[in-house]
Motif scaffolding. Structure first.
Motif, PDB file in Angstrom:
ATOM      1  N   ARG A 249      -4.579  -9.926 -17.476  1.00 40.93           N
ATOM      2  CA  ARG A 249      -4.220  -8.746 -18.281  1.00 40.93           C
ATOM      3  C   ARG A 249      -5.443  -8.160 -18.994  1.00 40.93           C
ATOM      4  NH1 ARG A 249       0.403 -10.948 -21.647  1.00 40.93           N
ATOM      5  NH2 ARG A 249       0.620 -12.582 -20.065  1.00 40.93           N
ATOM      6  N   PHE A 250      -6.366  -9.045 -19.371  1.00 39.57           N
ATOM      7  CA  PHE A 250      -7.619  -8.579 -19.980  1.00 39.57           C
ATOM      8  C   PHE A 250      -8.370  -7.642 -19.017  1.00 39.57           C
ATOM      9  CE2 PHE A 250     -12.216  -9.305 -19.787  1.00 39.57           C
ATOM     10  CZ  PHE A 250     -12.622  -8.803 -21.010  1.00 39.57           C
ATOM     11  N   TYR A 251      -8.428  -8.019 -17.733  1.00 37.60           N
ATOM     12  CA  TYR A 251      -9.121  -7.148 -16.768  1.00 37.60           C
ATOM     13  C   TYR A 251      -8.424  -5.794 -16.654  1.00 37.60           C
ATOM     14  CZ  TYR A 251     -11.422 -11.504 -15.317  1.00 37.60           C
ATOM     15  OH  TYR A 251     -12.126 -12.671 -15.301  1.00 37.60           O
ATOM     16  N   ILE A 252      -7.101  -5.869 -16.544  1.00 34.75           N
ATOM     17  CA  ILE A 252      -6.326  -4.627 -16.385  1.00 34.75           C
ATOM     18  C   ILE A 252      -6.516  -3.728 -17.622  1.00 34.75           C
ATOM     19  CG2 ILE A 252      -4.000  -3.654 -16.052  1.00 34.75           C
ATOM     20  CD1 ILE A 252      -4.858  -5.391 -13.678  1.00 34.75           C
ATOM     21  N   ASP A 253      -6.339  -4.319 -18.792  1.00 37.59           N
ATOM     22  CA  ASP A 253      -6.434  -3.554 -20.046  1.00 37.59           C
ATOM     23  C   ASP A 253      -7.812  -2.921 -20.214  1.00 37.59           C
ATOM     24  OD1 ASP A 253      -3.902  -4.374 -20.542  1.00 37.59           O
ATOM     25  OD2 ASP A 253      -4.420  -5.844 -22.095  1.00 37.59           O
ATOM     26  N   ASN A 254      -8.836  -3.583 -19.701  1.00 35.89           N
ATOM     27  CA  ASN A 254     -10.200  -3.082 -19.883  1.00 35.89           C
ATOM     28  C   ASN A 254     -10.747  -2.356 -18.659  1.00 35.89           C
ATOM     29  OD1 ASN A 254     -11.264  -4.039 -22.648  1.00 35.89           O
ATOM     30  ND2 ASN A 254     -10.146  -5.811 -21.837  1.00 35.89           N
ATOM     31  N   GLU A 255      -9.833  -2.042 -17.740  1.00 36.67           N
ATOM     32  CA  GLU A 255     -10.193  -1.292 -16.528  1.00 36.67           C
ATOM     33  C   GLU A 255     -11.326  -1.949 -15.749  1.00 36.67           C
ATOM     34  OE1 GLU A 255     -10.807   2.617 -18.103  1.00 36.67           O
ATOM     35  OE2 GLU A 255      -8.664   3.059 -18.123  1.00 36.67           O
ATOM     36  N   ILE A 256     -11.281  -3.278 -15.714  1.00 32.21           N
ATOM     37  CA  ILE A 256     -12.216  -4.027 -14.872  1.00 32.21           C
ATOM     38  C   ILE A 256     -11.504  -4.258 -13.543  1.00 32.21           C
ATOM     39  CG2 ILE A 256     -13.381  -6.258 -14.613  1.00 32.21           C
ATOM     40  CD1 ILE A 256     -13.475  -6.205 -17.799  1.00 32.21           C
ATOM     41  N   PRO A 257     -12.134  -3.839 -12.427  1.00 30.00           N
ATOM     42  CA  PRO A 257     -11.423  -3.914 -11.145  1.00 30.00           C
ATOM     43  C   PRO A 257     -11.093  -5.362 -10.777  1.00 30.00           C
ATOM     44  CG  PRO A 257     -13.770  -3.445 -10.800  1.00 30.00           C
ATOM     45  CD  PRO A 257     -13.521  -3.342 -12.276  1.00 30.00           C
ATOM     46  N   THR A 258      -9.877  -5.563 -10.308  1.00 31.74           N
ATOM     47  CA  THR A 258      -9.447  -6.924  -9.967  1.00 31.74           C
ATOM     48  C   THR A 258      -8.338  -6.812  -8.920  1.00 31.74           C
ATOM     49  OG1 THR A 258      -8.736  -9.032 -10.927  1.00 31.74           O
ATOM     50  CG2 THR A 258      -7.734  -7.037 -11.844  1.00 31.74           C
ATOM     51  N   ALA A 259      -8.019  -7.925  -8.270  1.00 27.27           N
ATOM     52  CA  ALA A 259      -7.008  -7.899  -7.201  1.00 27.27           C
ATOM     53  C   ALA A 259      -5.641  -7.516  -7.770  1.00 27.27           C
ATOM     54  CB  ALA A 259      -6.924  -9.278  -6.547  1.00 27.27           C
ATOM     55  N   PRO A 260      -4.844  -6.722  -7.002  1.00 22.34           N
ATOM     56  CA  PRO A 260      -3.465  -6.441  -7.411  1.00 22.34           C
ATOM     57  C   PRO A 260      -2.703  -7.763  -7.565  1.00 22.34           C
ATOM     58  CG  PRO A 260      -4.087  -5.118  -5.488  1.00 22.34           C
ATOM     59  CD  PRO A 260      -5.180  -6.107  -5.705  1.00 22.34           C
ATOM     60  N   TYR A 261      -1.779  -7.808  -8.492  1.00 18.37           N
ATOM     61  CA  TYR A 261      -1.094  -9.079  -8.762  1.00 18.37           C
ATOM     62  C   TYR A 261       0.239  -8.826  -9.430  1.00 18.37           C
ATOM     63  CZ  TYR A 261      -1.490  -9.170 -13.869  1.00 18.37           C
ATOM     64  OH  TYR A 261      -1.318  -8.911 -15.196  1.00 18.37           O
ATOM     65  N   PHE A 262       1.041  -9.864  -9.501  1.00 16.68           N
ATOM     66  CA  PHE A 262       2.202  -9.878 -10.399  1.00 16.68           C
ATOM     67  C   PHE A 262       2.268 -11.280 -10.989  1.00 16.68           C
ATOM     68  CE2 PHE A 262       4.912 -12.426  -7.644  1.00 16.68           C
ATOM     69  CZ  PHE A 262       4.404 -12.165  -6.377  1.00 16.68           C
ATOM     70  N   GLU A 263       3.060 -11.458 -12.022  1.00 14.38           N
ATOM     71  CA  GLU A 263       3.143 -12.795 -12.586  1.00 14.38           C
ATOM     72  C   GLU A 263       4.587 -13.217 -12.756  1.00 14.38           C
ATOM     73  OE1 GLU A 263       1.341 -11.195 -16.687  1.00 14.38           O
ATOM     74  OE2 GLU A 263       2.071 -13.256 -16.841  1.00 14.38           O
ATOM     75  N   LEU A 264       4.802 -14.515 -12.693  1.00 12.65           N
ATOM     76  CA  LEU A 264       6.137 -15.080 -12.865  1.00 12.65           C
ATOM     77  C   LEU A 264       6.049 -16.250 -13.837  1.00 12.65           C
ATOM     78  CD1 LEU A 264       7.406 -15.258  -9.148  1.00 12.65           C
ATOM     79  CD2 LEU A 264       7.977 -13.528 -10.875  1.00 12.65           C
ATOM     80  N   GLU A 265       6.788 -16.129 -14.915  1.00  8.78           N
ATOM     81  CA  GLU A 265       6.828 -17.276 -15.816  1.00  8.78           C
ATOM     82  C   GLU A 265       7.559 -18.433 -15.151  1.00  8.78           C
ATOM     83  OE1 GLU A 265       7.079 -15.659 -20.136  1.00  8.78           O
ATOM     84  OE2 GLU A 265       8.104 -17.617 -20.097  1.00  8.78           O
ATOM     85  N   ASP A 266       8.596 -18.061 -14.377  1.00  6.82           N
ATOM     86  CA  ASP A 266       9.346 -19.087 -13.635  1.00  6.82           C
ATOM     87  C   ASP A 266       9.051 -18.931 -12.150  1.00  6.82           C
ATOM     88  OD1 ASP A 266      11.096 -20.801 -12.459  1.00  6.82           O
ATOM     89  OD2 ASP A 266      12.865 -20.083 -13.558  1.00  6.82           O
TER      90      ASP A 266
ATOM     91  N   ALA B 277       4.699 -24.119 -11.606  1.00 11.46           N
ATOM     92  CA  ALA B 277       4.098 -23.750 -12.895  1.00 11.46           C
ATOM     93  C   ALA B 277       4.112 -22.235 -13.045  1.00 11.46           C
ATOM     94  CB  ALA B 277       2.656 -24.244 -12.953  1.00 11.46           C
ATOM     95  N   SER B 278       4.114 -21.766 -14.285  1.00 11.02           N
ATOM     96  CA  SER B 278       3.951 -20.332 -14.556  1.00 11.02           C
ATOM     97  C   SER B 278       2.645 -19.881 -13.914  1.00 11.02           C
ATOM     98  CB  SER B 278       3.885 -20.078 -16.065  1.00 11.02           C
ATOM     99  OG  SER B 278       5.091 -20.468 -16.671  1.00 11.02           O
ATOM    100  N   SER B 279       2.713 -18.778 -13.187  1.00 18.78           N
ATOM    101  CA  SER B 279       1.560 -18.431 -12.344  1.00 18.78           C
ATOM    102  C   SER B 279       1.383 -16.931 -12.223  1.00 18.78           C
ATOM    103  CB  SER B 279       1.760 -19.003 -10.927  1.00 18.78           C
ATOM    104  OG  SER B 279       1.878 -20.402 -10.940  1.00 18.78           O
ATOM    105  N   ILE B 280       0.188 -16.562 -11.767  1.00 18.17           N
ATOM    106  CA  ILE B 280      -0.021 -15.209 -11.267  1.00 18.17           C
ATOM    107  C   ILE B 280      -0.098 -15.289  -9.741  1.00 18.17           C
ATOM    108  CG2 ILE B 280      -1.182 -14.392 -13.358  1.00 18.17           C
ATOM    109  CD1 ILE B 280      -3.858 -14.654 -11.794  1.00 18.17           C
ATOM    110  N   TYR B 281       0.241 -14.176  -9.101  1.00 15.60           N
ATOM    111  CA  TYR B 281       0.248 -14.113  -7.638  1.00 15.60           C
ATOM    112  C   TYR B 281      -0.603 -12.919  -7.235  1.00 15.60           C
ATOM    113  CZ  TYR B 281       4.152 -17.358  -8.112  1.00 15.60           C
ATOM    114  OH  TYR B 281       4.922 -18.442  -8.438  1.00 15.60           O
ATOM    115  N   GLU B 282      -1.687 -13.196  -6.510  1.00 11.81           N
ATOM    116  CA  GLU B 282      -2.646 -12.135  -6.186  1.00 11.81           C
ATOM    117  C   GLU B 282      -2.636 -11.782  -4.708  1.00 11.81           C
ATOM    118  OE1 GLU B 282      -6.249 -12.599  -9.422  1.00 11.81           O
ATOM    119  OE2 GLU B 282      -6.403 -13.738  -7.551  1.00 11.81           O
ATOM    120  N   THR B 283      -2.888 -10.501  -4.431  1.00 11.87           N
ATOM    121  CA  THR B 283      -3.135 -10.051  -3.070  1.00 11.87           C
ATOM    122  C   THR B 283      -4.511 -10.553  -2.646  1.00 11.87           C
ATOM    123  OG1 THR B 283      -1.877  -8.048  -3.522  1.00 11.87           O
ATOM    124  CG2 THR B 283      -3.378  -7.987  -1.625  1.00 11.87           C
ATOM    125  N   PRO B 284      -4.632 -11.265  -1.525  1.00 14.79           N
ATOM    126  CA  PRO B 284      -5.952 -11.760  -1.096  1.00 14.79           C
ATOM    127  C   PRO B 284      -6.910 -10.604  -0.832  1.00 14.79           C
ATOM    128  CG  PRO B 284      -4.198 -12.847   0.138  1.00 14.79           C
ATOM    129  CD  PRO B 284      -3.564 -11.700  -0.616  1.00 14.79           C
TER     130      PRO B 284
END
Lengths: 364, 364
Positions: free
Chosen positions: B95-112, B154-161
């Protein structure tokens, strides 16, 4: 010295044992094993060394008989104790140069220093006690017969002073299997005002053919000493163009400290490689360098403290080495700074900055 | 890491205290003071740190609350605990990357993690557990829905390779007073046959403008992280020319090891300078370099032994770093070798020689 040796050794698969008379020795804390003891004592050295694979020295005053014994039971001793015996006694060392046609200052020797008074000699002379000298101790300048009472009361050699153009040192490495390599000649530059060593320059400002000749003489000296190890051959380059070997150290040496950053493999790395039986490293230089010793200030004795080194670290290519000696004394070598820079004028300015700003004093 | 940090620190007027859960830690023997204890435990970290001038970390899993407390009582903590909190949790870091407009892989997150099964997502995906990951652990590749049962629980993020052209790391140093400097981008070169990291090349073979862009993004990332310290910003350079920040380490990093010999001031030296409040060193390079990790061999667990490194030391400009870890395990980083050479073809041959000959096995 042992401290810098240890610092490099940390990155190798090896364990380092250190013997030193003081448990406050900088090495004591950081070695794999530390033994407190007197390296001039036969039994102490034997007990320390007999379970090791290889043993080296960082000062010449180690019990030679003990090292001979360790060698006799198959332990690798660097340098060879026979070589150490030559170096330990200035009279034997001097005869070694003469016997091997290595150029050196004219001299005579007196077992009894009292005899000088009755002899008709040409002054000035440098008196050097045969044993026990270190870091300027054990040497006395005798300007004329009027200085006779200043004599060291010891068996000595008496040398004709050099008519110095430059003072040079060449660090040589021998693997004991015929490979003898050297770093470029180092020039010891003196402050003419105070007649103090100001800094060391590597490579020297000697003409190429003179530098090559000093390096050839240095390698030849080590070849004749017939031992593996790291050596520093200190030389006088005289105004008449002659070169005299002053003395040889059979260990890592102050004049080789800039090899840590300025050469591909440092003198400490080479010593470790020789001890471990690894191939010698490269003595090729990355850069021109200057090295300046950090000396305990006059009038300051006690727990050491260094002031104003922050400024030095702003200079790109500046490297500080603090030896972690607990106590400072006037004139004691407490550390050094090496500068890498292709621009010699800049190097000299940087050295000057150290000499003007950095102070080593005792904690108040 | 701590071991290499310590090796450099030895030459400075400073005392180093080390906290590690194991008394066999390579640092334990060589630090000025060693404390055995769990750095994830609040009270242990507070007790260790509260009498020190400055405290740094070499692994991210240090108790953040304890560091916050130490910071609150005026101890210099590097990196800032607020920054460490961002780095410690992959979800917050992302979220830090997204909030600061630092380019990063598309992702979503799941607490469960169980929810993934019921969601309509495009595969493949990289699942990264929010906490606890280190050195490849905590990451799972999910090729398709068929891999759902391989998920980390585990709670995780899921990224597009990434559609990788090259993998890059930039080591950045910040003094906390607005000076943010970087070493040239490092390229992580993989062995395509085994899909293993083969070696690291500095500078990278990226086109100059692409390299400059990765370095700009890395500095910008560190600027936004708003902390003094040494950072490694790991990036993907994609086939379409885009650059994604993968993740950031807020400590010295494997990708910066060749700075020890290849740069004027190493990443370990910079970390010490930041802790001591000294001016930052120069990140200028002396040479092109390649670094290859020495990895514990498959099927070998136990007291470590290194074979066939003698041959490597014959190569001029080769430097071995043995980390003195007592035990080897398959895939464990046991040391590394750095080569300096302007000739990249030769560097690749040298790396290949290491990978073919040097073996780290357990003592039989």
């Amino acid at each position: 010295m042992g401290y810098m040796f240890l610092q490099n050794a940390l990155q190798y698969p090896v364990e380092i044992f250190v013997l030193d008379p003081s448990e406050n020795a900088p090495c004591a804390q950081h070695a794999d094993y530390f033994v407190k003891g007197d390296f001039a004592d036969y039994q102490t050295v034997v007990d320390f060394g007999e379970k090791l694979d290889a043993i080296g020295i960082e000062i010449e005053h180690v019990n030679e008989d003990a090292l001979q014994y360790l060698k006799s039971i198959g332990i690798k001793v660097i340098p060879d104790p026979d070589t150490l015996a030559i170096i330990q006694d200035k009279s034997i060392q001097k005869r070694f140069y003469i016997d091997n046609e290595i150029p050196t200052a004219p001299y005579f020797e007196l077992e009894d220093w009292r005899e000088l008074k009755s002899q008709n000699r040409v002054y000035p002379l440098f008196q050097k006690a045969n044993t026990g000298g270190y870091d300027g101790r054990g040497v006395q300048f005798l300007k004329s017969r009027d200085d006779l009472d200043k004599q060291l009361k010891a068996s000595s050699i008496y040398e004709t002073p050099a008519d110095l153009e430059k003072e040079i040192s060449v660090v040589v490495v021998s693997d004991g299997n015929g490979h003898i390599i050297n770093y470029p000649a180092v020039e010891l530059v003196f402050n003419t005002e105070y007649n103090q060593l100001d800094y060391l320059l590597m490579p020297s400002s000697l003409q190429a053919e003179v530098a090559a000749e000093t390096e050839r003489i240095a390698r030849e000296t080590v070849r004749k000493l017939n031992s593996a190890g790291v050596f520093a051959v200190e030389m006088f380059y005289n105004k008449d163009g002659s070169i005299w070997v002053n003395e040889t150290a059979c260990r890592v040496h102050n004049s080789g400290h800039s090899t840590i950053e300025a050469a591909q493999s440092s003198q400490f790395d080479q010593m470790l490689r020789v001890l471990m039986g690894l191939p010698l490293g490269s003595t090729a230089l990355n850069s021109v360098s200057a090295m300046v010793n950090l000396i305990g200030a006059e009038g300051e004795t006690g727990v050491a403290e260094i002031h104003n080194f922050d400024e030095i670290l702003k200079i790109p290519g500046a490297y500080i080495h603090w030896y972690a000696k607990e106590e400072t004394r006037p004139g004691r070598k407490m550390g050094h700074v090496t500068f890498l820079n292709q621009d010699i004028e800049q190097l000299i300015k940087d050295v000057d900055k150290v000499n003007r700003t950095v102070k080593i004093i005792s904690k108040k």
